[in-house]
Design a protein around this motif. Structure first.
Motif, PDB file in Angstrom:
ATOM      1  N   SER A  11       0.819  -1.214   0.000  1.00  0.00           N
ATOM      2  CA  SER A  11       0.000   0.000   0.000  1.00  0.00           C
ATOM      3  C   SER A  11       0.851   1.262   0.000  1.00  0.00           C
ATOM      4  O   SER A  11       0.403   2.308  -0.470  1.00  0.00           O
ATOM      5  N   ARG A  12       2.080   1.154   0.511  1.00  0.00           N
ATOM      6  CA  ARG A  12       2.966   2.317   0.537  1.00  0.00           C
ATOM      7  C   ARG A  12       4.404   1.923   0.246  1.00  0.00           C
ATOM      8  O   ARG A  12       4.838   0.819   0.562  1.00  0.00           O
ATOM      9  N   GLY A  13       5.135   2.878  -0.331  1.00  0.00           N
ATOM     10  CA  GLY A  13       6.540   2.676  -0.616  1.00  0.00           C
ATOM     11  C   GLY A  13       7.338   3.923  -0.310  1.00  0.00           C
ATOM     12  O   GLY A  13       6.784   5.021  -0.215  1.00  0.00           O
ATOM     13  N   ILE A  14       8.624   3.741  -0.157  1.00  0.00           N
ATOM     14  CA  ILE A  14       9.555   4.854   0.050  1.00  0.00           C
ATOM     15  C   ILE A  14      10.706   4.670  -0.932  1.00  0.00           C
ATOM     16  O   ILE A  14      11.263   3.579  -1.040  1.00  0.00           O
ATOM     17  N   LEU A  15      11.029   5.732  -1.652  1.00  0.00           N
ATOM     18  CA  LEU A  15      12.137   5.732  -2.599  1.00  0.00           C
ATOM     19  C   LEU A  15      13.116   6.840  -2.244  1.00  0.00           C
ATOM     20  O   LEU A  15      12.699   7.922  -1.817  1.00  0.00           O
ATOM     21  N   LEU A  16      14.387   6.572  -2.446  1.00  0.00           N
ATOM     22  CA  LEU A  16      15.419   7.559  -2.172  1.00  0.00           C
ATOM     23  C   LEU A  16      16.472   7.524  -3.270  1.00  0.00           C
ATOM     24  O   LEU A  16      16.831   6.459  -3.762  1.00  0.00           O
ATOM     25  N   CYS A  17      16.932   8.698  -3.644  1.00  0.00           N
ATOM     26  CA  CYS A  17      18.109   8.833  -4.499  1.00  0.00           C
ATOM     27  C   CYS A  17      18.819  10.101  -4.039  1.00  0.00           C
ATOM     28  O   CYS A  17      18.439  10.675  -3.021  1.00  0.00           O
TER      29      CYS A  17
END
Length: 146
Positions: A63-69
């Protein structure tokens, strides 16, 4: 957010260190976390990891995600190409709150070279704790998907 539901998280090399800290922060608070990579600070193509997380959220596997760059910009561009994904690049607490309250963002994007650890934890917690307001905002969100 219900801590029983897993969160999928992914990053590139530029945000590996912050991803690891956020993953620990979440697990220490009872969240289940699926790590889509990368697994080190060796240079990788951010697109590969953005696609993994966005595809999983798009298919409602998470239901949720976290992305980082490094800046969060590239991951935002990748994630928002997927149907039913509303990825929000947030570098402050107010944006995190509003991305959930009015936009029902289902992926939080952070810049590993933009926000520090403590601020990142506060952004993540605010984003997870804020529920979607619905109402007039639901119509607007429904009109996004073509």
């Amino acid at each position: 957010m219900d801590t029983d539901k897993p969160i999928i998280i992914g990053c590139d090399h530029a945000a590996f260190e912050l991803k690891e800290k956020i993953k620990t922060y979440l697990m220490d608070r009872g969240y289940r976390v699926e790590d889509a990579g990368t697994k080190s600070d060796v240079s990788v193509n951010y697109v590969d990891f953005g696609k993994k997380v966005a595809a999983a959220v798009s298919k409602n596997e998470y239901s949720r995600g976290i992305l980082l760059c490094g800046t969060g910009l590239g991951m935002s561009m990748v994630a928002n190409r997927f149907a039913h994904v509303r990825a929000a690049l947030c570098s402050d607490i107010f944006a995190a709150k509003m991305s959930r309250l009015h936009n029902d963002a289902n992926i939080l994007v952070l810049g590993g070279r933009v926000v520090g650890d403590i601020l990142a934890f506060e952004i993540v917690q605010t984003w997870l704790d804020t529920e979607f307001e619905g109402g007039r905002h639901l119509e607007r969100i429904q009109s996004i998907d073509i």
